[in-house]
Design a protein around this motif. Sequence first.
Motif, PDB file in Angstrom:
ATOM      1  N   ASN A 133      13.748  36.342   0.969  1.00 15.23           N
ATOM      2  CA  ASN A 133      13.337  36.086   2.356  1.00 15.23           C
ATOM      3  C   ASN A 133      12.578  37.275   2.952  1.00 15.23           C
ATOM      4  O   ASN A 133      12.778  37.640   4.110  1.00 15.23           O
ATOM      5  CB  ASN A 133      14.553  35.770   3.229  1.00 15.23           C
ATOM      6  CG  ASN A 133      15.574  34.873   2.559  1.00 15.23           C
ATOM      7  OD1 ASN A 133      16.541  35.362   1.966  1.00 15.23           O
ATOM      8  ND2 ASN A 133      15.364  33.575   2.623  1.00 15.23           N
ATOM      9  N   HIS A 185      14.415  29.032  12.398  1.00 17.47           N
ATOM     10  CA  HIS A 185      13.804  29.790  11.308  1.00 17.47           C
ATOM     11  C   HIS A 185      14.604  30.987  10.807  1.00 17.47           C
ATOM     12  O   HIS A 185      14.209  31.586   9.808  1.00 17.47           O
ATOM     13  CB  HIS A 185      12.416  30.265  11.741  1.00 17.47           C
ATOM     14  CG  HIS A 185      11.505  29.148  12.140  1.00 17.47           C
ATOM     15  ND1 HIS A 185      11.102  28.171  11.250  1.00 17.47           N
ATOM     16  CD2 HIS A 185      10.944  28.826  13.342  1.00 17.47           C
ATOM     17  CE1 HIS A 185      10.317  27.313  11.878  1.00 17.47           C
ATOM     18  NE2 HIS A 185      10.212  27.683  13.139  1.00 17.47           N
ATOM     19  N   GLY A 246      13.424  30.261   2.032  1.00 17.04           N
ATOM     20  CA  GLY A 246      13.828  28.948   2.497  1.00 17.04           C
ATOM     21  C   GLY A 246      12.623  28.147   2.962  1.00 17.04           C
ATOM     22  O   GLY A 246      11.589  28.710   3.352  1.00 17.04           O
ATOM     23  N   GLU A 247      12.759  26.838   2.937  1.00 16.77           N
ATOM     24  CA  GLU A 247      11.665  25.948   3.345  1.00 16.77           C
ATOM     25  C   GLU A 247      11.192  26.248   4.762  1.00 16.77           C
ATOM     26  O   GLU A 247       9.990  26.202   5.050  1.00 16.77           O
ATOM     27  CB  GLU A 247      12.129  24.496   3.239  1.00 16.77           C
ATOM     28  CG  GLU A 247      11.108  23.475   3.693  1.00 16.77           C
ATOM     29  CD  GLU A 247      11.645  22.052   3.682  1.00 16.77           C
ATOM     30  OE1 GLU A 247      10.857  21.128   3.965  1.00 16.77           O
ATOM     31  OE2 GLU A 247      12.862  21.861   3.401  1.00 16.77           O
ATOM     32  N   PHE A 248      12.143  26.555   5.671  1.00 16.19           N
ATOM     33  CA  PHE A 248      11.811  26.800   7.077  1.00 16.19           C
ATOM     34  C   PHE A 248      11.917  28.288   7.439  1.00 16.19           C
ATOM     35  O   PHE A 248      12.046  28.644   8.602  1.00 16.19           O
ATOM     36  CB  PHE A 248      12.727  25.974   7.977  1.00 16.19           C
ATOM     37  CG  PHE A 248      12.641  24.491   7.714  1.00 16.19           C
ATOM     38  CD1 PHE A 248      11.525  23.768   8.110  1.00 16.19           C
ATOM     39  CD2 PHE A 248      13.665  23.822   7.047  1.00 16.19           C
ATOM     40  CE1 PHE A 248      11.427  22.406   7.865  1.00 16.19           C
ATOM     41  CE2 PHE A 248      13.573  22.456   6.797  1.00 16.19           C
ATOM     42  CZ  PHE A 248      12.455  21.748   7.209  1.00 16.19           C
ATOM     43  N   ASP A 249      11.837  29.132   6.441  1.00 16.57           N
ATOM     44  CA  ASP A 249      12.008  30.580   6.581  1.00 16.57           C
ATOM     45  C   ASP A 249      10.975  31.178   7.526  1.00 16.57           C
ATOM     46  O   ASP A 249       9.800  30.810   7.488  1.00 16.57           O
ATOM     47  CB  ASP A 249      11.851  31.210   5.196  1.00 16.57           C
ATOM     48  CG  ASP A 249      12.579  32.524   5.033  1.00 16.57           C
ATOM     49  OD1 ASP A 249      12.603  33.307   5.996  1.00 16.57           O
ATOM     50  OD2 ASP A 249      13.105  32.763   3.937  1.00 16.57           O
ATOM     51  N   THR A 252       7.333  33.118   5.883  1.00 17.47           N
ATOM     52  CA  THR A 252       6.554  31.972   5.427  1.00 17.47           C
ATOM     53  C   THR A 252       5.934  32.264   4.055  1.00 17.47           C
ATOM     54  O   THR A 252       5.832  33.429   3.647  1.00 17.47           O
ATOM     55  CB  THR A 252       5.445  31.641   6.438  1.00 17.47           C
ATOM     56  OG1 THR A 252       4.605  32.791   6.586  1.00 17.47           O
ATOM     57  CG2 THR A 252       6.032  31.270   7.797  1.00 17.47           C
ATOM     58  N   PRO A 253       5.501  31.228   3.322  1.00 11.75           N
ATOM     59  CA  PRO A 253       4.957  31.460   1.976  1.00 11.75           C
ATOM     60  C   PRO A 253       3.857  32.513   1.917  1.00 11.75           C
ATOM     61  O   PRO A 253       3.809  33.292   0.951  1.00 11.75           O
ATOM     62  CB  PRO A 253       4.445  30.074   1.571  1.00 11.75           C
ATOM     63  CG  PRO A 253       5.356  29.127   2.286  1.00 11.75           C
ATOM     64  CD  PRO A 253       5.636  29.782   3.614  1.00 11.75           C
ATOM     65  N   VAL A 270      12.163  28.266  -3.904  1.00 10.44           N
ATOM     66  CA  VAL A 270      12.260  27.916  -2.487  1.00 10.44           C
ATOM     67  C   VAL A 270      13.390  26.914  -2.313  1.00 10.44           C
ATOM     68  O   VAL A 270      13.449  25.894  -3.019  1.00 10.44           O
ATOM     69  CB  VAL A 270      10.935  27.325  -1.961  1.00 10.44           C
ATOM     70  CG1 VAL A 270      11.092  26.874  -0.511  1.00 10.44           C
ATOM     71  CG2 VAL A 270       9.811  28.352  -2.080  1.00 10.44           C
ATOM     72  N   PRO A 272      15.023  24.015  -0.390  1.00 11.02           N
ATOM     73  CA  PRO A 272      14.718  22.981   0.605  1.00 11.02           C
ATOM     74  C   PRO A 272      15.762  22.963   1.718  1.00 11.02           C
ATOM     75  O   PRO A 272      16.966  23.105   1.469  1.00 11.02           O
ATOM     76  CB  PRO A 272      14.763  21.681  -0.206  1.00 11.02           C
ATOM     77  CG  PRO A 272      14.560  22.098  -1.633  1.00 11.02           C
ATOM     78  CD  PRO A 272      15.219  23.447  -1.740  1.00 11.02           C
ATOM     79  N   SER A 275      16.446  28.255   5.805  1.00 14.37           N
ATOM     80  CA  SER A 275      15.527  29.145   6.509  1.00 14.37           C
ATOM     81  C   SER A 275      15.757  30.574   6.032  1.00 14.37           C
ATOM     82  O   SER A 275      15.923  30.824   4.843  1.00 14.37           O
ATOM     83  CB  SER A 275      15.678  28.991   8.028  1.00 14.37           C
ATOM     84  OG  SER A 275      16.945  29.451   8.480  1.00 14.37           O
ATOM     85  N   THR A 278      19.198  32.037   3.918  1.00 19.50           N
ATOM     86  CA  THR A 278      19.504  31.031   2.903  1.00 19.50           C
ATOM     87  C   THR A 278      20.901  31.229   2.341  1.00 19.50           C
ATOM     88  O   THR A 278      21.619  30.264   2.069  1.00 19.50           O
ATOM     89  CB  THR A 278      18.474  31.108   1.759  1.00 19.50           C
ATOM     90  OG1 THR A 278      17.160  31.142   2.315  1.00 19.50           O
ATOM     91  CG2 THR A 278      18.599  29.925   0.830  1.00 19.50           C
TER      92      THR A 278
END
Length: 307
Positions: A133, A185, A246-249, A252-253, A270, A272, A275, A278
């Motif tokens: 993260n 997030h 996390g998907e909603f981290d 961000t990617p 990642v 799903p 955030s 995780t």
Amino acid sequence: MPVTTRRIPFRDLETWVQVTEPEAPVPGALPLVVLHGGPGMAHDYVKNLAALADETGRTVVHYDQVGCGRSSHRPDAPEDFWTPALFVDEFRNVVEALGLERYHVLGQSWGGMLGAEIAITRPEGLASLAICNSPASMRLWVEGANALRAELPEDVRAALDAHEADGTIDDPEYVAATQVFYDRHVCRVQPTPQDFLDTEAQMLAEPTVYHTMNGVNEFFVTGTLKDWTVVEEVAGITAPTLVVAGEFDEATPSTWEPFVDRIPDVRSHVFPGASHCTHLEQPEAFRAVVAAFLAEHDADAEAFEPS
């Protein structure tokens, strides 16, 4: 699990360290050193990773970085005292004091940034690195946070903008607006886990490190790290590396992709529905992914079959 604590001298300070031993040690399973986030958020919110001791048969080391938690505090230290280099040196001191010749490192959020800083120096004892993260650049972090902030409800965005412009960030309306972002997030578990609340409380009680290096909050970064980056340097990391998010981290990617693009021996995962925290939102799944990665890179990796 047997747990011991000690205080390790570091310069004219002390680092509080907790060592968790497994009930049934697994031959060849190397120690794991956990680096907490913030900077300045203490280890409490990542203490559930101590479960990896019994789950993988290895020693797990937590410590509070200086300036927070149970370690020495320096609220009157000048701004330039608090640097990534300080915390790299502290890590080396902890490893040496504990006599760890070979070890894994897992860093969460700022801890992953610190882990990258450590790995860039190619310490001989580093068997693997897990970056969890974490961004490779604070510019990318702020850009990602701003993109997520733009998706907040209009009234929340208006409150954030107005109070930041007026300098009234202690106003209850501003605090409530930031919590909307955090609930989406940072940690999506409700109610917020006590471990996270404990870490947050100690930071708010003595916020020197967080406010100096990060700033006001997770997306309004005004501290000394605002220009921090290791994007160019991470290509020099030789340790096998796991990057998770996390998907909603809030990471961000785009913030962690430089790790995946540039570190030679790297993989990513990642989660799903998760955030930034995780490990608190999906603790069993998080530890399973980490445990499999650690097992592959233990002293006697051929004796392990990743689960």
